[in-house]
Write a protein that holds these residues in place. Sequence first.
Motif, PDB file in Angstrom:
ATOM      1  N   SER A 110      -6.628 -23.121  31.042  1.00  0.00           N
ATOM      2  CA  SER A 110      -7.798 -23.741  31.668  1.00  0.00           C
ATOM      3  C   SER A 110      -8.677 -24.502  30.683  1.00  0.00           C
ATOM      4  N   ASP A 111      -8.330 -24.487  29.396  1.00  0.00           N
ATOM      5  CA  ASP A 111      -9.145 -25.167  28.389  1.00  0.00           C
ATOM      6  C   ASP A 111      -8.244 -25.788  27.332  1.00  0.00           C
ATOM      7  N   PRO A 112      -7.941 -27.092  27.436  1.00  0.00           N
ATOM      8  CA  PRO A 112      -7.027 -27.748  26.495  1.00  0.00           C
ATOM      9  C   PRO A 112      -7.564 -27.890  25.079  1.00  0.00           C
ATOM     10  N   THR A 113      -8.837 -27.520  24.849  1.00  0.00           N
ATOM     11  CA  THR A 113      -9.380 -27.591  23.489  1.00  0.00           C
ATOM     12  C   THR A 113      -9.188 -26.283  22.729  1.00  0.00           C
ATOM     13  N   VAL A 114      -8.667 -25.266  23.407  1.00  0.00           N
ATOM     14  CA  VAL A 114      -8.382 -23.984  22.751  1.00  0.00           C
ATOM     15  C   VAL A 114      -6.949 -24.009  22.236  1.00  0.00           C
ATOM     16  N   MET A 115      -6.803 -23.955  20.920  1.00  0.00           N
ATOM     17  CA  MET A 115      -5.475 -24.017  20.319  1.00  0.00           C
ATOM     18  C   MET A 115      -5.485 -23.322  18.968  1.00  0.00           C
ATOM     19  N   ASN A 116      -4.611 -22.354  18.805  1.00  0.00           N
ATOM     20  CA  ASN A 116      -4.415 -21.687  17.525  1.00  0.00           C
ATOM     21  C   ASN A 116      -2.951 -21.831  17.159  1.00  0.00           C
ATOM     22  N   VAL A 117      -2.689 -22.365  15.970  1.00  0.00           N
ATOM     23  CA  VAL A 117      -1.299 -22.655  15.608  1.00  0.00           C
ATOM     24  C   VAL A 117      -1.062 -22.450  14.123  1.00  0.00           C
ATOM     25  N   THR A 118       0.100 -21.931  13.791  1.00  0.00           N
ATOM     26  CA  THR A 118       0.563 -21.831  12.406  1.00  0.00           C
ATOM     27  C   THR A 118       1.979 -22.391  12.342  1.00  0.00           C
ATOM     28  N   GLY A 119       2.385 -22.831  11.148  1.00  0.00           N
ATOM     29  CA  GLY A 119       3.745 -23.327  10.979  1.00  0.00           C
ATOM     30  C   GLY A 119       3.837 -24.818  10.773  1.00  0.00           C
ATOM     31  N   ASN A 120       2.716 -25.536  10.979  1.00  0.00           N
ATOM     32  CA  ASN A 120       2.680 -26.978  10.716  1.00  0.00           C
ATOM     33  C   ASN A 120       1.246 -27.362  10.372  1.00  0.00           C
ATOM     34  N   LYS A 121       1.039 -27.898   9.181  1.00  0.00           N
ATOM     35  CA  LYS A 121      -0.324 -28.168   8.704  1.00  0.00           C
ATOM     36  C   LYS A 121      -1.056 -29.187   9.578  1.00  0.00           C
ATOM     37  N   THR A 122      -0.364 -30.252   9.976  1.00  0.00           N
ATOM     38  CA  THR A 122      -1.025 -31.268  10.808  1.00  0.00           C
ATOM     39  C   THR A 122      -1.479 -30.671  12.128  1.00  0.00           C
ATOM     40  N   SER A 123      -0.648 -29.833  12.717  1.00  0.00           N
ATOM     41  CA  SER A 123      -1.019 -29.181  13.974  1.00  0.00           C
ATOM     42  C   SER A 123      -2.218 -28.263  13.780  1.00  0.00           C
ATOM     43  N   SER A 124      -2.255 -27.554  12.648  1.00  0.00           N
ATOM     44  CA  SER A 124      -3.394 -26.675  12.358  1.00  0.00           C
ATOM     45  C   SER A 124      -4.672 -27.487  12.171  1.00  0.00           C
ATOM     46  N   ASP A 125      -4.562 -28.632  11.487  1.00  0.00           N
ATOM     47  CA  ASP A 125      -5.721 -29.515  11.311  1.00  0.00           C
ATOM     48  C   ASP A 125      -6.202 -30.043  12.667  1.00  0.00           C
ATOM     49  N   TYR A 126      -5.258 -30.402  13.517  1.00  0.00           N
ATOM     50  CA  TYR A 126      -5.594 -30.914  14.849  1.00  0.00           C
ATOM     51  C   TYR A 126      -6.278 -29.831  15.683  1.00  0.00           C
TER      52      TYR A 126
END
Length: 340
Positions: A105-121
């Motif tokens: 329900s909230d596309p601004t909620v994102m936690n990710v590891t394994g790719n630096k660009t994705s983590s920065d995003y």
Amino acid sequence: MKTINLIINIFASALLISLIAACGNNKSFHISGEIEGLGTRNLKFYYYDGNAVRVGVASALNSKFSFEGSSKKPTLLTITTAQRNILGRLVVENGDAIELKLNASDPTVMNVTGNKTSSDYARFLKANSDVLKSGNSDNINKAIENVVRNNTSKMFATVALLAHYDASRENSMADSLLKMIDPKARPAQITTGYATMLGRLHNEQMSEPVGNLTLLCDHDSLTTFRPSSASRTLLVFTEGISARKDSINRLVNSALKEKSAMKQAVVNISLDLDTASWKKALHEAPGRGLNLWLPGSVSSSRMKDFNINRLPHFVVVDSAGKRLYDGNSASEAISYFNKN
């Protein structure tokens, strides 16, 4: 001595296994994810691998899923529901082992590891959550401009620009911002590839007809919009008083004034948070056509078929519900609305 040889053999075997696994990983990327509030349903994964747009499918069981794909170079992958409602985006390439958490329900909620660009995003999404969720193109564009100017060597700035900047408002500025970014941080597989992928996604979206909508009208009763009631219908999705003032109303009014052999209709759908805000907006900036209110704003399940990411949003349909236009440009929508 036997003990030493045994230890050496065990170590060599473990090293060989890890090398084999590493070689296998370099031929693909893997995503292990969880999407809060999703439940059990199918997901689609769109990305450009350098040769073509790839569309993968995986099933989420109790909000958890696993997906494997292949791209030799970094690419921007988009995750959607089976109905193509965007849930999240991330950069992936072969060798990545991604751990991902999103919120349905909230596309601004994102936690990710394994790719630096994705983590920065992901950090960008968190820092700009309020403005991105506002749907206000001018404010979002200003935020993106600031991000790009301060991160010209970072690939996540390219991702933010491609995914969130409304180029229809300032096309020349969009080009200028992209050129500000270091060429190494804006590889063609992400820029051209993302545009190609969006074209595929948009074509699929356009193939889905719009059905009947039963919503609250400005007379405080439920009213059903049926595409079959007119030859051509313009659906206008807005939120807030300012979004309805002047420009949109002028365009809609001028469109209805033009001579046409078709039976035309305009349906204004408000995504205001409450009916009080909606009624105030109608009083201060009344629009022609049928006025409807949808509770739950853009996150409402009723809006999933429209895949609305920013406001205002316009959809033109014919009497069969076929989408003739679906996007954020009022002038383009009017053009399709009046096209015989």
